[in-house]
Motif scaffolding. Structure first.
Motif: not given
Length: 230
Positions: A123-129, A131
């Motif tokens: 999540r901190t890397l900006g991945m969507s839920e 993904k």
């Protein structure tokens, strides 16, 4: 030897596991993501209920829903010309209803064992839920999910009570392997029953071996993962 029960059982179990696999994963993901404990407990109880109910009771409920004179069954018959009860479709519905809790419980347990630190890092890397689920959770939970799929396939293949209630025991149409065994024993044809029993035992043994394989893979993966951790 009549091979139709074997073919009907394999077709039923194959289609039902496809439905059960994705439905079980979706429901497991939904329950795991719930934050409200009481709602999670109630929903989990509803989804697990077919596991503890007698199969004949589940068959009764299914017959109450998809019977010709019932809302769902009447709707399909009137608008699509499809009779759900006492058809091959009913054997698939029964197999899905009975095997679903095993797939759901296995998938939920596998998802809950995934290291949440990896999820938070994603999540901190900006991945969507979405993904995160497919790229992080599913690969880590795959051995448990696959094991649940194998067990659900075997449960669907061996379903008897609900199938007899909602699909009947129609030779060449809805007579699965367990129903064929019952029919031969009831008719006093023990030799025919032995043949079908032998087939079921072989398939069941292959299922146990497959479950052990996926369990061992999960254990080996967990050990490798711990060794890599600092």
């Amino acid at each position: 030897m009549d091979f139709s029960p074997i073919l009907i059982s394999l077709k039923t179990a194959s289609l039902s596991i496809v439905i059960t696999f994705f439905l079980g994963i979706a429901c497991a993901r939904l329950v795991v993501r719930l934050k409200h404990d009481k709602l999670k407990m109630v929903l989990d109880g509803i989804l697990t209920l077919p596991l503890v109910l007698p199969p004949t009771v589940m068959g009764f409920f299914l017959l109450y829903v998809i019977g010709v004179k019932r809302p769902v069954g009447e709707f399909f018959l009137e608008y699509f010309g499809v009779k759900l009860a006492f058809s091959w479709t009913a054997t698939v519905i029964a197999a899905v209803a009975i095997s679903f809790p095993m797939m759901y419980r296995s998938a939920r347990g596998a998802f809950e064992q995934v290291d949440q630190n990896l999820v938070h890092a994603a999540r901190t890397l900006g991945m969507s839920e979405r993904k995160i689920f497919w790229k992080v959770m599913m690969p880590l939970a795959l051995p448990g999910v696959a094991s649940g799929g194998v067990l659900s396939f075997a449960r669907g293949l061996g379903e008897f009570g609900a199938t007899a209630m909602v699909a009947g025991n129609i030779a060449g149409k809805t007579r699965t392997l367990p129903l064929a065994v019952y029919s031969h024993v009831a008719a006093g044809n023990m030799e025919g029953a032995y043949q079908y029993v032998a087939i079921i035992v072989v398939i069941s043994f292959m299922v146990v071996v497959s479950m052990n394989y996926f369990t061992m893979r999960g254990s080996v993966y967990g050990k490798r993962k711990r060794r890599r951790e600092p």
